[in-house]
Design a protein around this motif. Structure first.
Motif, PDB file in Angstrom:
ATOM      1  N   CYS A  29       0.831  -1.211   0.000  1.00  0.00           N
ATOM      2  CA  CYS A  29       0.000   0.000   0.000  1.00  0.00           C
ATOM      3  C   CYS A  29       0.862   1.257   0.000  1.00  0.00           C
ATOM      4  O   CYS A  29       0.599   2.221   0.726  1.00  0.00           O
ATOM      5  CB  CYS A  29      -0.965  -0.010   1.180  1.00  0.00           C
ATOM      6  SG  CYS A  29      -2.282  -1.229   1.009  1.00  0.00           S
ATOM      7  N   GLY A  30       1.916   1.220  -0.812  1.00  0.00           N
ATOM      8  CA  GLY A  30       2.723   2.411  -1.030  1.00  0.00           C
ATOM      9  C   GLY A  30       3.803   2.676  -0.007  1.00  0.00           C
ATOM     10  O   GLY A  30       4.554   3.646  -0.140  1.00  0.00           O
ATOM     11  N   LYS A  31       3.949   1.824   0.998  1.00  0.00           N
ATOM     12  CA  LYS A  31       4.953   2.032   2.046  1.00  0.00           C
ATOM     13  C   LYS A  31       5.760   0.753   2.227  1.00  0.00           C
ATOM     14  O   LYS A  31       5.182  -0.338   2.277  1.00  0.00           O
ATOM     15  CB  LYS A  31       4.266   2.402   3.361  1.00  0.00           C
ATOM     16  CG  LYS A  31       5.228   2.654   4.520  1.00  0.00           C
ATOM     17  CD  LYS A  31       4.489   2.874   5.826  1.00  0.00           C
ATOM     18  CE  LYS A  31       3.778   4.197   5.850  1.00  0.00           C
ATOM     19  NZ  LYS A  31       3.214   4.492   7.195  1.00  0.00           N
ATOM     20  N   ARG A 241      -5.117  -3.241   2.148  1.00  0.00           N
ATOM     21  CA  ARG A 241      -5.998  -2.313   1.445  1.00  0.00           C
ATOM     22  C   ARG A 241      -7.427  -2.401   1.981  1.00  0.00           C
ATOM     23  O   ARG A 241      -8.070  -1.374   2.247  1.00  0.00           O
ATOM     24  CB  ARG A 241      -5.962  -2.604  -0.055  1.00  0.00           C
ATOM     25  CG  ARG A 241      -6.952  -1.804  -0.868  1.00  0.00           C
ATOM     26  CD  ARG A 241      -6.578  -1.751  -2.323  1.00  0.00           C
ATOM     27  NE  ARG A 241      -6.111  -3.023  -2.845  1.00  0.00           N
ATOM     28  CZ  ARG A 241      -6.911  -3.962  -3.365  1.00  0.00           C
ATOM     29  NH1 ARG A 241      -8.208  -3.745  -3.427  1.00  0.00           N
ATOM     30  NH2 ARG A 241      -6.399  -5.074  -3.842  1.00  0.00           N
ATOM     31  N   TYR A 262      -7.754   2.185  -3.831  1.00  0.00           N
ATOM     32  CA  TYR A 262      -6.413   1.982  -3.303  1.00  0.00           C
ATOM     33  C   TYR A 262      -6.018   3.196  -2.463  1.00  0.00           C
ATOM     34  O   TYR A 262      -5.742   4.269  -2.992  1.00  0.00           O
ATOM     35  CB  TYR A 262      -5.430   1.773  -4.454  1.00  0.00           C
ATOM     36  CG  TYR A 262      -5.877   0.678  -5.407  1.00  0.00           C
ATOM     37  CD1 TYR A 262      -5.459  -0.637  -5.222  1.00  0.00           C
ATOM     38  CD2 TYR A 262      -6.751   0.947  -6.451  1.00  0.00           C
ATOM     39  CE1 TYR A 262      -5.890  -1.647  -6.060  1.00  0.00           C
ATOM     40  CE2 TYR A 262      -7.189  -0.051  -7.300  1.00  0.00           C
ATOM     41  CZ  TYR A 262      -6.763  -1.354  -7.100  1.00  0.00           C
ATOM     42  OH  TYR A 262      -7.186  -2.359  -7.925  1.00  0.00           O
ATOM     43  N   GLY A 264      -3.589   4.657   0.710  1.00  0.00           N
ATOM     44  CA  GLY A 264      -2.398   4.432   1.504  1.00  0.00           C
ATOM     45  C   GLY A 264      -2.654   4.590   2.991  1.00  0.00           C
ATOM     46  O   GLY A 264      -3.652   5.185   3.415  1.00  0.00           O
ATOM     47  N   SER A 282      -2.458   8.229  -2.128  1.00  0.00           N
ATOM     48  CA  SER A 282      -1.216   7.777  -1.510  1.00  0.00           C
ATOM     49  C   SER A 282      -0.486   8.927  -0.826  1.00  0.00           C
ATOM     50  O   SER A 282      -0.865  10.097  -0.951  1.00  0.00           O
ATOM     51  CB  SER A 282      -0.311   7.121  -2.562  1.00  0.00           C
ATOM     52  OG  SER A 282       0.024   8.049  -3.579  1.00  0.00           O
ATOM     53  N   GLU A 298      -6.002   9.885  -9.273  1.00  0.00           N
ATOM     54  CA  GLU A 298      -4.799   9.526  -8.523  1.00  0.00           C
ATOM     55  C   GLU A 298      -4.280  10.777  -7.821  1.00  0.00           C
ATOM     56  O   GLU A 298      -3.968  11.778  -8.464  1.00  0.00           O
ATOM     57  CB  GLU A 298      -3.715   8.955  -9.442  1.00  0.00           C
ATOM     58  CG  GLU A 298      -2.464   8.552  -8.679  1.00  0.00           C
ATOM     59  CD  GLU A 298      -1.414   7.902  -9.554  1.00  0.00           C
ATOM     60  OE1 GLU A 298      -0.330   7.563  -9.015  1.00  0.00           O
ATOM     61  OE2 GLU A 298      -1.657   7.741 -10.758  1.00  0.00           O
ATOM     62  N   ARG A 300      -1.419  12.099  -4.938  1.00  0.00           N
ATOM     63  CA  ARG A 300      -0.226  11.782  -4.151  1.00  0.00           C
ATOM     64  C   ARG A 300       0.240  13.031  -3.403  1.00  0.00           C
ATOM     65  O   ARG A 300       0.530  14.054  -4.017  1.00  0.00           O
ATOM     66  CB  ARG A 300       0.910  11.283  -5.059  1.00  0.00           C
ATOM     67  CG  ARG A 300       0.572  10.057  -5.860  1.00  0.00           C
ATOM     68  CD  ARG A 300       1.822   9.390  -6.439  1.00  0.00           C
ATOM     69  NE  ARG A 300       2.603  10.258  -7.292  1.00  0.00           N
ATOM     70  CZ  ARG A 300       2.437  10.382  -8.599  1.00  0.00           C
ATOM     71  NH1 ARG A 300       1.473   9.724  -9.208  1.00  0.00           N
ATOM     72  NH2 ARG A 300       3.225  11.182  -9.319  1.00  0.00           N
TER      73      ARG A 300
END
Length: 460
Positions: A29-31, A241, A262, A264, A282, A298, A300
């Motif tokens: 999950c991005g980490k 997730r 999705y 984060g 994220s 998306e 970030r």
């Protein structure tokens, strides 16, 4: 409260990952998975967080920074050996030591807190975190007596037929009395077929010394999920997730399709916001209340106000004010700040720019290195020409100005408040407020000329 120490074992290379990347740095999950474990451990407020590293040690240090104490395990000779190399960091200290693993990203601070509390209530010297599994094949079993006391841990290969029917397994996560752990490490041997030192032998030694060994059975079996290959990595990603999405939904966020959303672990979302399918959130993204995000957006490291609508768009390291709409098919690049009540429409790209409240950039425009004032209207196809081939320059369009379709603003240039620019103009000079500029060649119309061209083609 007793002092707490966290010892995280993360020295294995992870050959089954088939990767050039150190195993515990693979993201979930991005980490990076080891970051999840460190974050969970730090919520226990430990006196010290110790990470045993081996392969890829420098990459791990760069990821986690100076808040972690690093110990190098040059040879990987078993879990007991990994703890032994960290002995100097624990020697002479009173309290509890949690033994964790860098490849178990689903471990939670809540489960660790429950483990410690149970350890203290039972006045145990070591407490094993256990879980019930429908298919415990391959795991060590927890053998208890009729009163529920732990008799032993038996490995699957050594278990009898009756013991193999036991569903309670050893997760490999422990809470030790630090003093007893340190004293036991010198008694470990590697007299086994693998020639390795095992932390489970410490438990056996303490049991033989008549010290109390307890086992805390967690209801959250997901926390035991270890990652050894890409298949397990994908499973961990899915489990985390769904866990993250569930937490947001319990806090008043509507997620239309949790299976295809999705988010984060460091994302914050306000109440009554709706997240549509295909959305990826994220980094340290913050979303306000009453927003509609997606589908297929998306974001970030973005800060979003209240009542914002974003669809089919990408936003990176930027902020968006209340009640603004973005998209579809917009790209907000780093360093951008979009004001309140603004509109960023389809096929619009914003880069390192400030967009004022109520400004409109409806479609087919590029705004880079610019300051666009409040209530400015940027017509279809308008562009800021910010790069001269060697350096970037800034464009300023002040409040209330109107920029016509297909206008090029060649930076550096400043348009005063309330100015108007005719469609198709290329503006190279600054304009005062309330002025009008037209910078295009005057139209010439030749009557019947098209017919002459057609006749000329026929004669060829």
């Amino acid at each position: 409260m007793n002092d707490r120490y966290a010892l995280i074992l993360a020295a294995g290379k992870g050959t089954r990952m088939k990767s050039k990347k150190y195993k515990v740095l693979h993201p979930v999950c991005g980490k990076p998975m080891v970051q999840h474990v460190v974050d969970a451990a730090k919520r226990m407020n430990p006196q010290k967080t110790i990470l045993v590293v081996g392969h890829g040690a420098e990459d791990v240090r760069q990821q986690l920074g100076p808040d972690v104490t690093y110990v190098l395990q040059e040879q990987q000779l078993g879990t007991g050996h990994a703890v032994k190399v960290a002995k100097d960091q624990l020697e002479g200290k009173q309290g509890h030591t949690l033994i964790l693993y860098g490849d178990t990203p689903l471990i939670t601070a809540e489960v660790l807190e429950e483990l410690i509390q149970f350890h203290e209530e039972e006045q145990a010297i070591v407490t094993i975190l256990t879980a019930n599994m429908d298919n415990p094949t391959g795991y060590g079993r927890i053998v208890r007596d009729r009163h529920g006391n732990v008799l032993k841990i038996v490995e699957h290969k050594d278990a009898s037929t009756q013991e193999k029917e036991i569903q309670e397994i050893n997760t490999g996560i422990y809470c030790f009395s630090n003093e007893h752990l340190v004293n036991t490490l010198d008694k470990l041997t590697n007299q086994n077929a693998q020639g390795e030192y095992y932390i489970t032998d410490c438990i056996e030694i303490l049991k033989k010394q008549n010290h109390k060994v307890a086992a805390f059975l967690t209801e959250d079996t997901d926390v035991t999920h270890g990652v050894n290959d890409r298949i397990a990595l994908a499973e961990a990603e899915k489990l985390m997730r769904l866990r993250i999405n569930k937490q947001h939904m319990l806090q008043g966020v509507t997620i239309i399709d949790p299976e295809n959303t999705y988010i984060g672990p460091d994302v914050t979302i306000g109440m009554d916001t709706t997240i549509l399918p295909g959305t990826i959130l994220s980094g340290h993204t913050v979303i306000g209340e009453d927003c509609v995000i997606g589908p297929y957006a998306e974001l970030r490291h973005v800060h979003i106000g209240d009542g914002v609508a974003i669809e089919y768009a990408v936003l990176v390291e930027s902020e968006v004010g209340d009640t603004t709409t973005v998209g579809p098919y917009a790209y907000i690049r780093p360093g951008s700040s979009i004001g309140k009540g603004s509109k960023i429409g389809d096929f619009v790209e914003i880069k390192n720019s400030t967009i004022g409240d109520g400004a409109k950039i409806p479609h087919l425009s590029y705004v880079g290195d610019a300051d666009i004032g409040a209530k400015v209207n940027m017509g279809c196809g308008s562009l800021t020409v910010n790069y001269d081939g060697s350096q970037k320059h800034r464009t300023v369009v002040e409040e209330g100005s109107f920029v016509g379709c297909n206008v090029n603003l060649v930076a550096p240039v400043q348009i005063g408040p309330g100015a108007y620019i005719a469609a198709g103009s290329t503006i190279t000079d600054s304009m005062p407020g309330d002025s009008f500029a037209i910078a295009r060649q005057r139209q010439v119309t030749k009557e019947n000329y098209a017919q002459k061209l057609k006749e000329k083609k026929k004669t060829k």
